[in-house]
Design an enzyme around this catalytic site. Structure first.
Site, mmCIF file in Angstrom:
data_model
loop_
_atom_site.group_PDB
_atom_site.id
_atom_site.type_symbol
_atom_site.label_atom_id
_atom_site.label_comp_id
_atom_site.label_asym_id
_atom_site.label_seq_id
_atom_site.Cartn_x
_atom_site.Cartn_y
_atom_site.Cartn_z
ATOM 1 N N GLU A 123 0.854 -1.186 0.000
ATOM 2 C CA GLU A 123 0.000 0.000 0.000
ATOM 3 C C GLU A 123 0.897 1.246 0.000
ATOM 4 O O GLU A 123 1.843 1.316 0.780
ATOM 5 C CB GLU A 123 -0.896 0.044 1.231
ATOM 6 C CG GLU A 123 -1.910 1.168 1.122
ATOM 7 C CD GLU A 123 -2.866 1.248 2.324
ATOM 8 O OE1 GLU A 123 -2.800 0.412 3.228
ATOM 9 O OE2 GLU A 123 -3.665 2.185 2.320
ATOM 10 N N GLY A 263 3.621 2.374 10.795
ATOM 11 C CA GLY A 263 3.362 1.552 11.980
ATOM 12 C C GLY A 263 3.117 0.087 11.671
ATOM 13 O O GLY A 263 3.734 -0.791 12.262
ATOM 14 N N ALA A 264 2.216 -0.169 10.730
ATOM 15 C CA ALA A 264 1.844 -1.542 10.439
ATOM 16 C C ALA A 264 0.990 -1.567 9.180
ATOM 17 O O ALA A 264 0.585 -0.514 8.691
ATOM 18 C CB ALA A 264 1.059 -2.145 11.602
ATOM 19 N N GLU A 266 -2.210 -3.837 7.049
ATOM 20 C CA GLU A 266 -3.312 -4.784 7.241
ATOM 21 C C GLU A 266 -3.445 -5.845 6.147
ATOM 22 O O GLU A 266 -4.552 -6.311 5.882
ATOM 23 C CB GLU A 266 -4.617 -3.993 7.329
ATOM 24 C CG GLU A 266 -5.096 -3.331 6.005
ATOM 25 C CD GLU A 266 -4.679 -1.873 5.846
ATOM 26 O OE1 GLU A 266 -3.696 -1.451 6.478
ATOM 27 O OE2 GLU A 266 -5.341 -1.166 5.066
ATOM 28 N N ASN A 267 -2.367 -6.267 5.485
ATOM 29 C CA ASN A 267 -2.453 -7.282 4.437
ATOM 30 C C ASN A 267 -3.377 -8.435 4.849
ATOM 31 O O ASN A 267 -3.327 -8.884 5.982
ATOM 32 C CB ASN A 267 -1.070 -7.868 4.163
ATOM 33 C CG ASN A 267 -0.015 -6.800 4.101
ATOM 34 O OD1 ASN A 267 -0.094 -5.904 3.288
ATOM 35 N ND2 ASN A 267 0.954 -6.871 5.011
ATOM 36 N N HIS A 299 -6.252 -1.802 15.344
ATOM 37 C CA HIS A 299 -6.477 -1.062 14.097
ATOM 38 C C HIS A 299 -6.315 -1.977 12.880
ATOM 39 O O HIS A 299 -7.192 -2.043 12.014
ATOM 40 C CB HIS A 299 -5.511 0.120 14.034
ATOM 41 C CG HIS A 299 -5.628 0.952 12.799
ATOM 42 N ND1 HIS A 299 -6.352 2.129 12.766
ATOM 43 C CD2 HIS A 299 -5.121 0.785 11.552
ATOM 44 C CE1 HIS A 299 -6.284 2.644 11.543
ATOM 45 N NE2 HIS A 299 -5.532 1.849 10.788
ATOM 46 N N GLU A 300 -5.192 -2.663 12.822
ATOM 47 C CA GLU A 300 -4.939 -3.517 11.648
ATOM 48 C C GLU A 300 -5.949 -4.656 11.587
ATOM 49 O O GLU A 300 -6.427 -5.022 10.519
ATOM 50 C CB GLU A 300 -3.510 -4.064 11.651
ATOM 51 C CG GLU A 300 -2.410 -3.016 11.760
ATOM 52 C CD GLU A 300 -2.533 -1.849 10.797
ATOM 53 O OE1 GLU A 300 -3.091 -2.037 9.706
ATOM 54 O OE2 GLU A 300 -2.082 -0.739 11.157
ATOM 55 N N GLU A 322 -9.459 4.493 6.509
ATOM 56 C CA GLU A 322 -8.585 4.926 7.603
ATOM 57 C C GLU A 322 -9.342 5.708 8.684
ATOM 58 O O GLU A 322 -9.158 5.476 9.873
ATOM 59 C CB GLU A 322 -7.399 5.716 7.071
ATOM 60 C CG GLU A 322 -6.458 4.892 6.171
ATOM 61 C CD GLU A 322 -5.943 3.624 6.828
ATOM 62 O OE1 GLU A 322 -6.078 3.471 8.062
ATOM 63 O OE2 GLU A 322 -5.406 2.753 6.111
HETATM 64 N N1 B3K Z 1 -2.881 1.089 5.673
HETATM 65 C C1 B3K Z 1 -1.549 1.207 6.220
HETATM 66 C C2 B3K Z 1 -0.837 2.430 5.808
HETATM 67 C C3 B3K Z 1 -0.093 2.302 4.551
HETATM 68 C C4 B3K Z 1 0.771 3.497 4.298
HETATM 69 C C5 B3K Z 1 1.350 3.460 2.954
HETATM 70 N N2 B3K Z 1 2.287 4.515 2.698
HETATM 71 C C6 B3K Z 1 -1.556 1.127 7.711
HETATM 72 C C7 B3K Z 1 -2.813 1.480 8.375
HETATM 73 O O1 B3K Z 1 -3.320 2.565 8.302
HETATM 74 O O2 B3K Z 1 -3.363 0.627 9.023
HETATM 75 ZN ZN ZN Z 2 -5.220 1.984 8.819
#
Ligand code: B3K
Ligand code: ZN
Length: 873
Positions: A123, A263-264, A266-267, A299-300, A322
Site C-alpha cells: 500500500e 506503523g503496520a 493490514e495485508n 487497528h490492523e 482509515e
Molecule cells: N494502511 C496502512 C498504511 C499504509 C501506508 C502506505 N504509505 C496502515 C494502516 O493505516 O493501518
Molecule cells: Zn489503517
C-alpha cells in the site's frame, strides 16, 4: 510530475479474475513469475485494445506471453511507469517473468529485506515494484502465491490466506503455496520469508470456527509477543460484540520487522508490523508503548472488515477505511482503558498536529480532490480528522442507528471497492437522516472556528447560546460553506450541578448548520449558568467563549464531563501562559497567576480522582499546542513562559508532589493495566515537577528511580529528566549506563537517541550530529531516523529554530540525503519546514531558503517534490 484528479476517475478497462504468482527468492535477483487471468471489464466504455500495466522502472522484464504465445518487443512498449501491450483479446491469460532486487530496495516499498528477512509493503502503490499489474484498489483478484527459497536462510515462507501445498526443490531449496480465497486488490498482497520464530494461540469465533493465531518475530524477541496476542484476541471479540464482524480465514498472522516506513499494514490474513508496534515487555516498553501496541494491533485487525472486505474504489477514498478504522480502534481502546483519558490523548494529537496541517500549505479535505504522490496523503487529516468525522456521525445518530448504518454498509458493500459517499449513504439510508450538508466535511479543508456568546433573561427563565461558525481559507478553497456539526453542551448552576435541559437530560447535542444560530434553553432560574461547551470534544473545531479565569477554575472542579474538566484546565493554562509569553516578549517581569497553581493543588489533593486524569490536568498545554494558537510563533518566548510556569508550580506544590509521588509508588510487580498505568503517570509527573525545582534531593530521587526501576516507564522517565537537567555529570552517567544495558535492544536504543535529540538545552544539534556516526544509527532504518532526526526537528523547537539557521540546514541536508534512499521518509521530514509562514520574518527567510535548496538539489522524488513545491507557493 503529474497531478492526479478525482474527477478523472474511470472504471478499469480490464479486470483480473485470478492472479497466480511464483517468487524465486534471491537477495539481489528475485524472479517473479506472474500468471494473470484477465478480461475486458463489461462496465467499461473504453474501446481500447491496448492493455496498460503499472510497473516501476526498476523491474527487469524477462518474458511476456499471452495465451502461451511469447510476445516480441514489437508487441509491447516499456515506459518508466509501466508496460503497454498493444493488442489484447477480450479475455486471455497474461504471463510475465520479472526480475527484482530486494537487497537494494532502500525505499522499503515493494519486496525488500529487513535485517535479513524478506518482506513486502504494497500500500498504496508498492505492488508495481514487484511485478506488472493493474495496481489500483478497484481491481480485485483471487491470489495464489508460491514462494521458493533457500531452506536454511528462509525456513518460514508466508503469504496471504491458507497454506495449501509445500515441497522441496533442488539445491537445498523448498517452496510453499498459499491461496487466498477472498478477492483483494494488490495493495493487500504480502509475502514474508526468513528465519523467523513464532508464538501461537487460537481464537474461536462467535459462530464457533477455530482460527489459528500466529505472531512471527526474530527469535530474540519471542518473549515480547504476549501483549500483542492478548490485544489481538481482545480485538477479535470486540469487533464481534460491537460491530457483529467475525474473522473469515482459518489463520491470522502478524509479522514483526524492524525496517518499516510506518506503523503496520493490514495485508489480508498476514499483517506486517513495525517492531515498535508489536513488541512489548515491561523491561523494554513504556506504558505508552503497551497502549500503542494494543491500539495498532486492533487497528490492523479491524481493517479486515473496514478496508479489506470493503475496500476503497480509488486512493482519494482513503479516509473511507482509515478514518473509520481509527474511529473503531479509538473506541476499542476507550473500552479497554480510561475513556476520558483516551479522548484527551486523541484530541491533543488532533489539535496540535492535524490543526497545524489544516492551517499549512498541505491542507486537504479528508477526501482530497487531487494529489501528486499518494504516499503524502497518509496524513493526520485523512486518519485523525477522518475519525472525527465518523465520530460526529456516531454522535448525530446515537449508537443504535450508527450500528444499523454500519451493518448496512458492510452487508451492502461486502466484496466491493467503494467511496466515502457510499459510506455516508449507508448511514443515511439506515437512519433516515439527511447528510447532504454534512458531506461538506469530506470536501472542505480547514478547521472550523466557533465563536460562542450567551444571553440570560432570569425573569423569563431563558438562557440563549449564540453560535457563529466560520472556516479559514485553505489552498484552492477561499470560500467555505457552513458545516453541519454536533455541539454537545451542558449548563452548570452556581452550586456546580448540571441543570436539566430541554431534552430532559444534562447534556444536549445542538445541531449547528448555519453561519449563525441561536439555541434557547427555557426553565432556567437563579444565577446565570456557566456553559460547558463541546462536551467530549463533539466536533473537530476551535471554540471561543469569553470564560473568565474564575469560571475556568469552577469548571475544572465541577464539570460533570471529564473531558471538559480537563479542557477547562487547558484553557486556564493557555490563558496564563499567553500572558507570560507576552510579558517575556515585552521584557517585563513574569508574574504567575496563583489561581492556576491553587486549582492544581485542589486537584492533586483530591484522592478520589483517577490519577491518570490528575496527571493530564496538571500537564500544562504543550509548546506545540501553544504554537498552534498564535499567528506568529515565538518559540523562545513560549519555551521560557512554559518553563517559568512549571518552576513556579513545582515550588508552590512541592510538598503535594512529594506526597503524590509516594502515594503512587508501588511494590507490586509491573503490570500494564489501566490503574497501574495511571499511578505511574501521576508519579512520574510529580517527579518531573520536583526535578524542575533543581533541588539536589529531587535530582537524587530521579537518580534513585533510574537505578531501581523494574520497568521501562519509570526508567525512561527518570532518564529523560536527568538528561534534560543541568546536571551534566548525572546526564552523561545515566546515558552511558542506559546504553550499556540496552545496546542489544534496538527499540530501547531508539528511546536513548530520542531523549538526547529532544534535549532543549542549547547545543543539542552538535550532539545529534555526533550521534549520526554512532554505530546504533543508520539512515536506512526509518525507526532510527524518526528517533534521532524527527525528534530533533519536531520535539525540540528551541534548538531546531536557532536563529543561525543551523537546525534548518541540518534538516534540509538529511532530506536531500534521504530523498535518494527512502522518499517516503524524506517527505515526512519536510513537515516542520512547511510551516515557515508561522514564524518571524528572519526565520521565514531561513526556512524558505532551505526549501529552495532542497528544490534545487537535483532529481527529487515525487514525494519530496510535492511537499516542497506546495510549501514554496
Ligand atoms: N494502511 C496502512 C498504511 C499504509 C501506508 C502506505 N504509505 C496502515 C494502516 O493505516 O493501518
Ligand atoms: Zn489503517
Amino acid at each position: 510530475p503529474q497531478v492526479i484528479y478525482l474527477k478523472d476517475y474511470q472504471v478499469p478497462a480490464f479486470l483480473i479474475d485470478q492472479t497466480d504468482l511464483r517468487f524465486e527468492l534471491e537477495a539481489t535477483k528475485t524472479l517473479v513469475k506472474a500468471r494473470l487471468t484477465m478480461r475486458k471489464n463489461p462496465e467499461s466504455h473504453s474501446q481500447q485494445r491496448a492493455l496498460f500495466l503499472d510497473g516501476d522502472k526498476s523491474l527487469v522484464l524477462h518474458r511476456v506471453a499471452i495465451n502461451d504465445q511469447v510476445l516480441s518487443d514489437k508487441d509491447y512498449s516499456r515506459t518508466d511507469d509501466g508496460l503497454t501491450i498493444h493488442d489484447v483479446p477480450d479475455s486471455f491469460v497474461l504471463e510475465t517473468v520479472t526480475e527484482i532486487n530486494p537487497q537494494e530496495n532502500t525505499a522499503l516499498e515493494g519486496l525488500y529485506r529487513s535485517d535479513g528477512f524478506y518482506c513486502t509493503q504494497c500500500e498504496a502503490e508498492g505492488f508495481r515494484r514487484i511485478t506488472f499489474y493493474l495496481d489500483r484498489p478497484d481491481v480485485m483478484s483471487v491470489f495464489t502465491t508460491t514462494i521458493e527459497a533457500d531452506k536454511t536462510t528462509c525456513p518460514v515462507l508466508l503469504s496471504n490466506g491458507n497454506a495449501i501445498d509445500s515441497g522441496d526443490s533442488e539445491g537445498g531449496r523448498h517452496w510453499v503455496t498459499w491461496e487466498d480465497p477472498f478477492r483483494k486488490p494488490a495493495y493487500l498482497f504480502a509475502l514474508v520469508a526468513g528465519d523467523l520464530s513464532h508464538v501461537e494461540d487460537s481464537y474461536t469465533t462467535m459462530s464457533g470456527r477455530k482460527v489459528v493465531l500466529q505472531i512471527f518475530a526474530d527469535k530474540k524477541d519471542l518473549n515480547k509477543l504476549d501483549h500483542a496476542m492478548t490485544s489481538l484476541k481482545n480485538s477479535m471479540r470486540w469487533d464481534e460484540e460491537v460491530y457483529g464482524r467475525e474473522y473469515d480465514l482459518d489463520i491470522f498472522m502478524i509479522v514483526a520487522v524492524d525496517f518499516f516506513n510506518m506503523g503496520a499494514m493490514e495485508n489480508k490474513g498476514l499483517n506486517i508490523f513495525n517492531t515498535s508496534c508489536v513488541l512489548a515487555s515491561p523491561q523494554t516498553t513504556t506504558d505508552l508503548g503497551f497502549q500503542r501496541v494494543e491500539g495498532v494491533v486492533a487497528h490492523e485487525y479491524f481493517h479486515n472488515w473496514s478496508g479489506n472486505r470493503v475496500t476503497c474504489r480509488d486512493w482519494f477514498q482513503l479516509s473511507l477505511k482509515e478514518g473509520f478504522t481509527v474511529f473503531r480502534d479509538s473506541e476499542f481502546s476507550a473500552d479497554f482503558n480510561s475513556r476520558t483519558v483516551k479522548r484527551i490523548e486523541d484530541v491533543s494529537v488532533l489539535r496540535t498536529a492535524q490543526f497545524a496541517e489544516d492551517a499549512g500549505p498541505m491542507a486537504h479535505p479528508i477526501r482530497p480532490s487531487s494529489f501528486i504522490e499518494i504516499s503524502n496523503f497518509y496524513t493526520m487529516t485523512i486518519y485523525e480528522k477522518g475519525a472525527e468525522v465518523v465520530r460526529m456521525i456516531h454522535t448525530l445518530l446515537g449508537p443504535d442507528l450508527f450500528r444499523k448504518g454500519s451493518d448496512l454498509y458492510f452487508d451492502r458493500h461486502d466484496g466491493q471497492a467503494v467511496t466515502t459517499d457510499d459510506f455516508v449513504a449507508a448511514m443515511s439510508d439506515a437512519s433516515g437522516r439527511d447528510f447532504t450538508q454534512f458531506k461538506r466535511w469530506y470536501e472542505q479543508a480547514g478547521t472550523p472556528e466557533l465563536t460562542v456568546s450567551d444571553e440570560y433573561d432570569p425573569a423569563a427563565g431563558v438562557y440563549t447560546l449564540i453560535i457563529q461558525q466560520s472556516c479559514p481559507a485553505t489552498p484552492g478553497q477561499n470560500e467555505k460553506l457552513p458545516f453541519h456539526l454536533p455541539v454537545a453542551v451542558g449548563l452548570i448552576d452556581d452550586q456546580g450541578a448540571d441543570l436539566p435541559l430541554t431534552n430532559g437530560q444534562t447534556t444536549q447535542v445542538l445541531e449547528l448548520t448555519e453561519a449563525e444560530q441561536r439555541f434557547e434553553f427555557t426553565g432556567i432560574h437563579g444565577d446565570k449558568p456557566v456553559p460547558s461547551l463541546l462536551r467530549g470534544f463533539s466536533a473537530p473545531v476551535k471554540l471561543r467563549y469569553p470564560y473568565s479565569r474564575d469560571e475556568l477554575v469552577f469548571l475544572m472542579q465541577h464539570d460533570s464531563d471529564g473531558f471538559n474538566r480537563w479542557e477547562a484546565s487547558q484553557k486556564l493554562g493557555v490563558d496564563v501562559l499567553q500572558s507570560l509569553t507576552a510579558a517575556y516578549q515585552q521584557g517585563e517581569p513574569l508574574a504567575f497567576d496563583a489561581r492556576l497553581s491553587e486549582a492544581y493543588r485542589s486537584v492533586l489533593l483530591d484522592e478520589t480522582l483517577d490519577p491518570a486524569m490528575v496527571a493530564k490536568i496538571l500537564t500544562l498545554p504543550s509548546e506545540a499546542y501553544l504554537s498552534e494558537l498564535v499567528d506568529e510563533i515565538d518559540v523562545d518566548a513560549i519555551h521560557a513562559a512554559r518553563t517559568f510556569a512549571r518552576q513556579h508550580i513545582a515550588n508552590a506544590l512541592e510538598a503535594e508532589f512529594i506526597a503524590a509521588y509516594e502515594r503512587c509508588s508501588s511494590s507490586e510487580p509491573y503490570s500494564p493495566d489501566a490503574d497501574s498505568i495511571a499511578k505511574r503517570a501521576l508519579r512520574n509527573l510529580s517527579l518531573a515537577y520536583l526535578v524542575e525545582t533543581e533541588k539536589p534531593q529531587h535530582l537524587s530521587l530521579a537518580r534513585t528511580q533510574f537505578d531501581n526501576a523494574d520497568n521501562m516507564t519509570d526508567s525512561q522517565a527518570a532518564l529523560g529528566l536527568l538528561v534534560h537537567s543541568n546536571d551534566e555529570v548525572a546526564a552523561s552517567e545515566v546515558l552511558a549506563i542506559f546504553y550499556e544495558r540496552w545496546s542489544e535492544e534496538s527499540l530501547v536504543v531508539n528511546q536513548w537517541l530520542s531523549v538526547q535529540a529532544s534535549d532543549p538545552k542549547l547545543g543539542t544539534l552538535n550532539k545529534v550530529l555526533a550521534l549520526m556516526d554512532h554505530p546504533a544509527f543508520t539512515m536506512r532504518n526509518p525507526n532510527k531516523v524518526r528517533a534521532l532526526i524527527s525528534a530533533f526537528a519536531m520535539q525540540n523547537p528551541v534548538n531546531f529554530h536557532q536563529l543561525d539557521g543551523s537546525g534548518y540546514a541540518f534538516l534540509a541536508d538529511r532530506i536531500i540525503e534521504l530523498n535518494a534512499l527512502n522518499p517516503q521518509i524524506a517527505s515526512r521530514l519536510v513537515t516542520p519546514l512547511t510551516r515557515w509562514k508561522r514564524y518571524s520574518e528572519q526565520r521565514q527567510a531561513l526556512m524558505k531558503n532551505e526549501l529552495q535548496r532542497i528544490m534545487d538539489s537535483g532529481s527529487l522524488s515525487t514525494d519530496v517534490y510535492e511537499v516542497v513545491s506546495k510549501s514554496l507557493v
